[in-house]
Design a protein around this motif. Structure first.
Motif, PDB file in Angstrom:
ATOM      1  N   PHE A   1     -16.280 -42.788  26.350  1.00  0.00           N
ATOM      2  CA  PHE A   1     -17.061 -43.737  26.613  1.00  0.00           C
ATOM      3  C   PHE A   1     -16.571 -45.184  26.118  1.00  0.00           C
ATOM      4  N   VAL A   2     -15.585 -45.285  25.368  1.00  0.00           N
ATOM      5  CA  VAL A   2     -15.184 -46.447  24.916  1.00  0.00           C
ATOM      6  C   VAL A   2     -13.540 -46.632  25.430  1.00  0.00           C
ATOM      7  N   TYR A   3     -12.608 -45.907  25.014  1.00  0.00           N
ATOM      8  CA  TYR A   3     -11.332 -45.954  25.370  1.00  0.00           C
ATOM      9  C   TYR A   3     -10.898 -44.821  26.013  1.00  0.00           C
ATOM     10  N   LEU A   4     -10.058 -44.999  27.256  1.00  0.00           N
ATOM     11  CA  LEU A   4      -9.397 -43.853  27.922  1.00  0.00           C
ATOM     12  C   LEU A   4      -8.250 -43.662  27.235  1.00  0.00           C
ATOM     13  N   PRO A   5      -7.929 -42.740  26.454  1.00  0.00           N
ATOM     14  CA  PRO A   5      -6.646 -42.397  26.011  1.00  0.00           C
ATOM     15  C   PRO A   5      -5.508 -41.811  26.895  1.00  0.00           C
ATOM     16  N   SER A   6      -4.199 -42.142  26.353  1.00  0.00           N
ATOM     17  CA  SER A   6      -2.934 -41.655  27.153  1.00  0.00           C
ATOM     18  C   SER A   6      -2.908 -40.442  26.516  1.00  0.00           C
ATOM     19  N   SER A   7      -1.628 -39.673  27.213  1.00  0.00           N
ATOM     20  CA  SER A   7      -1.275 -38.454  26.425  1.00  0.00           C
ATOM     21  C   SER A   7      -0.887 -38.411  25.253  1.00  0.00           C
ATOM     22  N   THR A   8      -0.283 -39.298  24.890  1.00  0.00           N
ATOM     23  CA  THR A   8       0.540 -39.509  23.745  1.00  0.00           C
ATOM     24  C   THR A   8      -0.560 -39.926  22.485  1.00  0.00           C
ATOM     25  N   VAL A   9      -1.804 -40.429  22.892  1.00  0.00           N
ATOM     26  CA  VAL A   9      -2.872 -40.661  21.950  1.00  0.00           C
ATOM     27  C   VAL A   9      -3.395 -39.352  21.622  1.00  0.00           C
ATOM     28  N   LEU A  10      -3.463 -38.490  22.730  1.00  0.00           N
ATOM     29  CA  LEU A  10      -4.296 -37.299  22.620  1.00  0.00           C
ATOM     30  C   LEU A  10      -3.546 -36.339  21.573  1.00  0.00           C
ATOM     31  N   LEU A  11      -2.232 -36.364  22.030  1.00  0.00           N
ATOM     32  CA  LEU A  11      -0.961 -35.564  21.423  1.00  0.00           C
ATOM     33  C   LEU A  11      -1.166 -35.863  19.695  1.00  0.00           C
ATOM     34  N   ILE A  12      -1.171 -37.185  19.710  1.00  0.00           N
ATOM     35  CA  ILE A  12      -1.180 -37.589  18.096  1.00  0.00           C
ATOM     36  C   ILE A  12      -2.602 -37.049  17.175  1.00  0.00           C
ATOM     37  N   PHE A  13      -3.656 -37.154  18.041  1.00  0.00           N
ATOM     38  CA  PHE A  13      -4.972 -36.758  17.663  1.00  0.00           C
ATOM     39  C   PHE A  13      -4.823 -35.176  17.067  1.00  0.00           C
ATOM     40  N   VAL A  14      -4.311 -34.283  18.264  1.00  0.00           N
ATOM     41  CA  VAL A  14      -4.217 -32.942  18.016  1.00  0.00           C
ATOM     42  C   VAL A  14      -3.481 -32.676  16.785  1.00  0.00           C
ATOM     43  N   LEU A  15      -2.132 -33.352  16.655  1.00  0.00           N
ATOM     44  CA  LEU A  15      -1.362 -33.220  15.330  1.00  0.00           C
ATOM     45  C   LEU A  15      -1.944 -33.521  14.211  1.00  0.00           C
ATOM     46  N   VAL A  16      -2.926 -34.633  14.117  1.00  0.00           N
ATOM     47  CA  VAL A  16      -3.719 -34.897  13.050  1.00  0.00           C
ATOM     48  C   VAL A  16      -4.580 -33.558  12.687  1.00  0.00           C
ATOM     49  N   VAL A  17      -5.558 -33.160  13.789  1.00  0.00           N
ATOM     50  CA  VAL A  17      -6.351 -32.251  13.430  1.00  0.00           C
ATOM     51  C   VAL A  17      -5.555 -30.772  13.008  1.00  0.00           C
ATOM     52  N   LEU A  18      -4.282 -30.582  13.531  1.00  0.00           N
ATOM     53  CA  LEU A  18      -3.547 -29.626  13.072  1.00  0.00           C
ATOM     54  C   LEU A  18      -3.227 -29.481  11.702  1.00  0.00           C
ATOM     55  N   ALA A  19      -2.717 -30.812  11.160  1.00  0.00           N
ATOM     56  CA  ALA A  19      -2.555 -31.117   9.939  1.00  0.00           C
ATOM     57  C   ALA A  19      -3.677 -30.921   9.162  1.00  0.00           C
ATOM     58  N   LEU A  20      -4.766 -31.375   9.404  1.00  0.00           N
ATOM     59  CA  LEU A  20      -5.972 -31.200   8.478  1.00  0.00           C
ATOM     60  C   LEU A  20      -6.704 -29.854   8.300  1.00  0.00           C
ATOM     61  N   ASN A  21      -6.191 -29.036   9.498  1.00  0.00           N
ATOM     62  CA  ASN A  21      -6.641 -27.606   9.612  1.00  0.00           C
ATOM     63  C   ASN A  21      -5.626 -26.671   8.539  1.00  0.00           C
ATOM     64  N   SER A  22      -4.376 -27.112   8.497  1.00  0.00           N
ATOM     65  CA  SER A  22      -3.537 -26.406   7.752  1.00  0.00           C
ATOM     66  C   SER A  22      -3.661 -26.654   6.475  1.00  0.00           C
ATOM     67  N   ILE A  23      -4.054 -28.042   5.854  1.00  0.00           N
ATOM     68  CA  ILE A  23      -4.615 -28.253   4.460  1.00  0.00           C
ATOM     69  C   ILE A  23      -5.901 -27.525   4.151  1.00  0.00           C
ATOM     70  N   ALA A  24      -6.760 -27.388   5.150  1.00  0.00           N
ATOM     71  CA  ALA A  24      -8.136 -26.730   4.856  1.00  0.00           C
ATOM     72  C   ALA A  24      -7.577 -25.358   4.628  1.00  0.00           C
TER      73      ALA A  24
END
Length: 217
Positions: free
Chosen positions: A155-178
């Motif tokens: 609803f605010v910002y249409l992301p690019s593939s790169t932005v989505l990839l960065i978000f996925v990597l951040v989530v994977l890192a947080l999941n690994s830490i958890a």
């Protein structure tokens, strides 16, 4: 003058799903205010597990409410990922979101059932129950990030593939830490059942995702 055809995808159903998630979060906070407060503080303190989660109640209504939001939020994000990277798939399959949602539920459900069975076979039920409860809690917490990301990306910002990839990597890192903190918390129990836990880890935490990746790619 040439006209360029633009395809608009209705977002009404997405808005409805986002509102449902918001209502479920509000309901969880209203019905279980203390539990919700300690749950939100998980990145800072593990008091939630020592107080609210001491009995490893995976089927507690609080967990089920958050699990529903997890399924919807993650499925919406995967839907967006496909819409950005493979728009033809969406055009050819109007039921894509329902398929994603169903696939996610089936994958998580089967994996959970097998983990419980393996824990029973190896007589490490206490360890597996504690681990599953902590993993569910952390992933419900990470699902809040998916919910907020969906609000922004839809609803605010249409992301690019790169932005989505960065978000996925951040989530994977947080999941690994958890997961690391979960292993650290159960360190003594894991060491007493180290061989069984390694077998469990390889069979049910690594192999399913490799198989899923090979199946989809």
């Amino acid at each position: 003058m040439d006209y360029i055809e633009r395809n608009f995808v209705s977002q009404d159903w997405i808005i409805v799903l986002m509102v449902i998630c918001l209502v479920l979060y509000a309901l969880a906070k209203y019905l279980y205010p203390k539990r919700f407060e300690e749950f939100i503080m998980l990145p800072i303190t593990n008091k939630y597990f020592m107080v609210q989660g001491r009995n490893d109640e995976i089927n507690h209504p609080f967990n089920l409410l958050l699990l529903v939001t997890q399924v919807v939020s993650v499925s919406l994000f995967i839907f967006l990922l496909i819409r950005i990277n493979s728009p033809k798939v969406l055009q050819e399959n109007p039921w894509l979101f329902l398929q994603i949602c169903t696939g996610y539920v089936v994958f998580v459900g089967i994996k959970f059932a097998i983990e419980k069975i393996i824990g029973n076979i190896f007589s490490i039920d206490a360890l597996v129950n504690s681990y599953l409860y902590q993993k569910l809690s952390y992933r419900n917490l990470i699902a809040i990030l998916f919910f907020m990301a969906n609000l922004v990306f839809y609803f605010v910002y249409l992301p690019s593939s790169t932005v989505l990839l960065i978000f996925v990597l951040v989530v994977l890192a947080l999941n690994s830490i958890a997961l690391f903190y979960s292993y650290k918390t159960n360190g003594n129990t894991i060491m007493r059942n180290f061989l069984y836990f390694i077998l469990y880890l390889c069979a049910l935490e690594i192999s399913p995702y490799i198989i899923l990746y090979k199946t989809l790619v």
